[in-house]
Scaffold this active site. Structure first.
Site, PDB file in Angstrom:
ATOM      1  N   GLY A 155      -7.552   8.820  -0.585  1.00 36.02           N
ATOM      2  CA  GLY A 155      -8.643   8.008  -1.098  1.00 36.02           C
ATOM      3  C   GLY A 155      -8.464   6.571  -0.667  1.00 36.02           C
ATOM      4  N   ARG A 156      -8.855   5.623  -1.535  1.00 39.14           N
ATOM      5  CA  ARG A 156      -8.843   4.206  -1.151  1.00 39.14           C
ATOM      6  C   ARG A 156      -7.433   3.719  -0.828  1.00 39.14           C
ATOM      7  NH1 ARG A 156     -10.794   4.173  -6.298  1.00 39.14           N
ATOM      8  NH2 ARG A 156     -12.805   3.339  -5.656  1.00 39.14           N
ATOM      9  N   ILE A 157      -6.404   4.233  -1.519  1.00 36.50           N
ATOM     10  CA  ILE A 157      -5.029   3.809  -1.233  1.00 36.50           C
ATOM     11  C   ILE A 157      -4.440   4.632  -0.102  1.00 36.50           C
ATOM     12  CG2 ILE A 157      -2.687   3.681  -2.172  1.00 36.50           C
ATOM     13  CD1 ILE A 157      -3.926   2.904  -4.858  1.00 36.50           C
ATOM     14  N   THR A 235       3.949   6.521  -5.912  1.00 36.45           N
ATOM     15  CA  THR A 235       3.401   5.299  -6.497  1.00 36.45           C
ATOM     16  C   THR A 235       2.098   5.582  -7.242  1.00 36.45           C
ATOM     17  OG1 THR A 235       2.234   4.818  -4.425  1.00 36.45           O
ATOM     18  CG2 THR A 235       4.407   3.790  -4.737  1.00 36.45           C
ATOM     19  N   GLU A 266       7.164   6.463 -19.662  1.00 37.14           N
ATOM     20  CA  GLU A 266       7.566   5.099 -19.333  1.00 37.14           C
ATOM     21  C   GLU A 266       7.724   4.272 -20.605  1.00 37.14           C
ATOM     22  OE1 GLU A 266       4.570   3.647 -16.638  1.00 37.14           O
ATOM     23  OE2 GLU A 266       5.093   5.110 -15.080  1.00 37.14           O
ATOM     24  N   HIS A 283       6.867   0.679 -12.421  1.00 33.36           N
ATOM     25  CA  HIS A 283       5.399   0.742 -12.410  1.00 33.36           C
ATOM     26  C   HIS A 283       4.818  -0.629 -12.070  1.00 33.36           C
ATOM     27  CE1 HIS A 283       1.790   3.181 -14.073  1.00 33.36           C
ATOM     28  NE2 HIS A 283       1.421   2.402 -13.074  1.00 33.36           N
TER      29      HIS A 283
END
Length: 333
Positions: A155-157, A235, A266, A283
């Site tokens: 996708g966008r990343i 990520t 987390e 994160h």
């Protein structure tokens, strides 16, 4: 009665007062996170009794928690991207607007991917820690030019990661539920099935959302499919990886290394911390100054636009009053 915005993401307004100023200029009273960390569901619910706007981060937002804000809560402005553990359907059925800032963190995450990949593979952290102990460690690792990067989720990343990988001189394999073949042809990227990608890639980078379909998709079986001596970079979301299986793959030597910025729970406190061949971050993929600024300002702008009845950019809109209702709420109070 003044309008109140509760901030539950952290940091917010730390590096620049601009997002706070945007809210203040619209006559909105701002309450910052009292915890200075990611909130639990219960902590978020406890803050919503007299709040008009919730400006949230990645903390879980089920309808059972958001219901504590009824009837006053009118919108949730998400800082960043990703709607996992966020009951958007419940919000829509209760007339609560939802916006986010999906483009703002993308480039920051992309740059972190390569920092993690080179950091773990060239053993830079080991050298750094050794030098602090007075040891001069000239460690070696792979040159990534000419090697293959597998991207799960384009996708966008993922697409930006692919473009930078090609600039590094890497071969790029990709898999996605909706392949963009035209883009792939223009960028020299090859779409393949997941198992083939795992088997052929020297490193695999994950860029998928957290959904029931992606829950621990990188499990023991798929880790075993990965090329011996390869690297895993995550990520996106922590629950995409089975952390117990990853520990075994690293400890047993099947993988040369892994680098994680996200975890199923987390802050992370588990046994991966004890392995020498893993690079662990907190994160912080979106936490460039520019990326965080764009996320915070974008969320504040979205909140004010909804409040004032002005249009929100389509790419920042999740659901607004007047739009068709999504599927039935999954976490009704």
């Amino acid at each position: 009665m003044s309008l109140i915005a509760q901030i539950t993401t952290y940091p917010f307004g730390v590096h620049s007062p601009d997002p706070l100023d945007i809210l203040a200029q619209a006559g909105i009273e701002v309450r910052l996170s009292p915890h200075g960390r990611k909130h639990t569901t219960e902590e978020t619910a406890a803050l919503l009794g007299d709040v008009d706007i919730l400006i949230a981060g990645t903390e879980p937002l089920p309808g059972s928690a958001l219901s504590a804000g009824l009837p006053r809560l009118k919108q949730v402005a998400r800082v960043g991207v990703g709607l996992d553990h966020f009951d958007v359907a419940w919000c829509a059925h209760n007339g609560i607007a939802v916006t986010y800032t999906p483009d703002a963190p993308a480039r920051s995450v992309v740059e972190e991917v390569f920092a993690l990949l080179i950091g773990i593979s060239r053993r830079l952290i080991e050298a750094h820690e050794g030098l602090r102990r007075g040891e001069w460690l000239r460690l070696t690792g792979p040159l990534w030019q000419g090697r293959t990067l597998g991207i799960i989720g384009c996708g966008r990343i993922g697409k930006q990661v692919a473009v930078l990988a090609r600039a590094y001189g890497m071969r790029v394999l990709a898999t996605d539920i909706v392949p963009d073949f035209h883009w792939a042809r223009t960028q020299g990227v090859e779409y393949v099935e997941l198992e083939e990608l795992l088997a052929r890639s020297h490193a695999v980078s994950l860029h998928v959302p957290s959904t029931p379909a992606t829950l621990r998709m990188i499990n023991a079986e798929r880790l075993a499919c990965m090329r011996p001596g390869s690297y895993l970079i995550n990520t996106c979301r922590g629950d995409v990886v089975d952390e117990t299986a990853l520990h075994s793959a690293l400890a047993g030597g099947h993988l040369a290394g892994a680098a994680l910025d996200v975890y199923e729970h987390e802050p992370y406190t588990g046994p991966l911390r004890d392995l020498p061949n893993i690079f662990l971050c907190c994160h912080q993929g979106s936490c460039s100054f520019e990326g965080r600024y764009a996320m915070e300002v974008g969320a504040a702008e979205n909140a004010v636009a909804v409040l004032q009845g002005r249009p929100v950019a389509p790419e920042r809109t999740v659901w607004l009053p007047g739009m068709p209702l999504p599927t039935a709420p999954t976490d009704a109070p």
